[in-house]
Design a protein around this motif. Sequence first.
Motif, PDB file in Angstrom:
ATOM      1  N   LEU A 203       0.608  -1.498  -0.152  1.00 32.25           N
ATOM      2  CA  LEU A 203       0.024  -0.378   0.162  1.00 32.25           C
ATOM      3  C   LEU A 203       0.879   1.395   0.379  1.00 32.25           C
ATOM      4  CD1 LEU A 203      -2.688   1.204   0.557  1.00 32.25           C
ATOM      5  CD2 LEU A 203      -2.067   1.108   2.624  1.00 32.25           C
ATOM      6  N   ILE A 391     -10.582  -6.006  -8.166  1.00 29.41           N
ATOM      7  CA  ILE A 391      -9.147  -5.137  -7.430  1.00 29.41           C
ATOM      8  C   ILE A 391      -8.311  -4.789  -8.418  1.00 29.41           C
ATOM      9  CG2 ILE A 391      -9.833  -7.697  -5.804  1.00 29.41           C
ATOM     10  CD1 ILE A 391      -7.427  -8.740  -7.151  1.00 29.41           C
ATOM     11  N   ASN A 394      -6.600  -1.104  -7.654  1.00 28.32           N
ATOM     12  CA  ASN A 394      -5.528  -1.210  -6.495  1.00 28.32           C
ATOM     13  C   ASN A 394      -4.302  -0.939  -7.476  1.00 28.32           C
ATOM     14  OD1 ASN A 394      -7.211  -1.612  -4.296  1.00 28.32           O
ATOM     15  ND2 ASN A 394      -7.466  -3.350  -4.337  1.00 28.32           N
ATOM     16  N   TYR A 436     -12.867  -1.155  -2.300  1.00 25.41           N
ATOM     17  CA  TYR A 436     -13.644  -0.658  -0.846  1.00 25.41           C
ATOM     18  C   TYR A 436     -15.112  -1.283  -0.619  1.00 25.41           C
ATOM     19  CZ  TYR A 436      -9.493   2.363  -0.223  1.00 25.41           C
ATOM     20  OH  TYR A 436      -7.923   3.269  -0.237  1.00 25.41           O
TER      21      TYR A 436
END
Length: 557
Positions: A203, A391, A394, A436
């Motif tokens: 992250l 995803i 991301n 999210y």
Amino acid sequence: MVSSRWLIGLCSGGLALLVGVPLLFVLLQAVFPQLAQGSLATPLAHLGQTLGEGAVLELTGNTVKLGLAVVVLAALIGAPLGVLRGLFQVPGQRLWDLAFLVPFMVPPYIAAMGWILLLQPSGFGQQLAGFHLAPLLFSFAGVVLVMALNLFPAVYFAVSRAVASQGVRLADVARIFGASPWRAFVRVTLPLTLPALAASLLLVFAASIEEYGTPAVLASNAGFFVLVTGIERRFSDWPIDLPGAALLSVILMLLALTAFVTQRWLTAGRDYATQTGKPADVSPRPLGAWRWPVCALFLLVALVATAAPLLAIAATAFTGTLSGGLTLENLSLRHFTELFGQGSQALSALAFSFSLAIGAALLTGLFGAILAYAVLRVPGRAAALLDALSILPNAMPGIVVAVGLILAWNQPWLPFTPYNTWMILLLAYACLLLPYPVRYAHAALRQIGTNLEASAFVHGAGFWVTLRRIVLPLLAPSVGAAMLLVFAIASRELVASLLLAPTGSQTVSLFIWRQFDQGSVGQGMAMSLLTIAITCLLVAGAHGLSVLSERRRRALA
């Protein structure tokens, strides 16, 4: 079966629009340089010229260098603090959690401006302590330090929760069999925290390589440019270089994907089951003689990472003029008065940002819940593919999504386009923030058995009625928490707003950025203070909804 096919079709179409379209057009523009003119001629004709520029290699190298440096420093700050927080009874531990959460909630470009006001010549630091650190701040080391102080909470919270969940019982077993405290930590405790640590560092790396504000504010003065600033310059400088921007976007996305694959490789086969269902003591241990040194360490980090930039932001917002300095005579509310004066651009920026953020929260919340349901309740390869695509954002930095949307919806042959309207920003926010609600709904659905849905089917309820009357209400607390996070992030998003905001409109982040650029730092900081307060309140609301969701799941168990 018919309803399942409709559900898969709906989710496929939504993902294609939100995620597939921008990604596809970035790749097409990187291959076909004349795509903007509606031609697929001369594929890869610009590849040699663009990659042959020394600037591209320099931008890529600088981006990797910055990302790795921020990862290392964030780990050095966050991991030790997280281990101490998870293993021991740190005095005031909830207060430290709150203090370390604030930097993560402050938009990075605002934090960077706070550090400039604090450490520049004649800044607040020199007024209070008699010295400034401008040479350090406006350098590569300064950029790394500011970004690491902004992102280390991701490491701190991940490590502390991972360590706290397992306690010290397994390390105690190692010590019983002769291991020293340090060996027990290295061989037992540290490997158990590796998945959480790797996820948090991923992250941090992704956030650092896609961040635009901090490198643009701090590093550009030192001649240090990265891929994000290079992409923005190819759009803002004439002649506009769409193929070059697309190619740099592909490189940036590949870096993010490489980090994701590396994280998966590091943690593959390293998941350990430490909970067997039997009661286990996971309570933290007392610090003993180290109590006050550890408190001093936490206090030092809180002062540097949280208090220093916030005080600079607040001081600027509440002083009449910067030249007046930190004096009682210079205290003023005029920046807030001007902010909300009649006809103020700030009010329209707030209304525009909040409207877009509400729209993004509603869109991603509803679609994310339906998508998570399709992934978990509809068997087959299509559901697995949808899960993988959900995803993908991301690994798509904000500027890549913005570039893709510009290329996709700015084609001359389109009969209708959302480009240069508020809808293009809504599409960008929905693409970036869709993971999210999907992840929150996915986690909640795994806690809800299928017996309630089966009972509804037995009593004659149709598929869509069951989804609307049973599944969605049970998911509401978790999805609501995710929607609050989506709202908080969308209302302050910068890089996509810089490239996509329609003519004559501006979001909160654009208003703040332009105030800084025009020299109206006081108004910018007043709006920043308001943005930070709203974000923190929304995160607190998200936490409350998560607690409510957990209680509801326990009541159903």
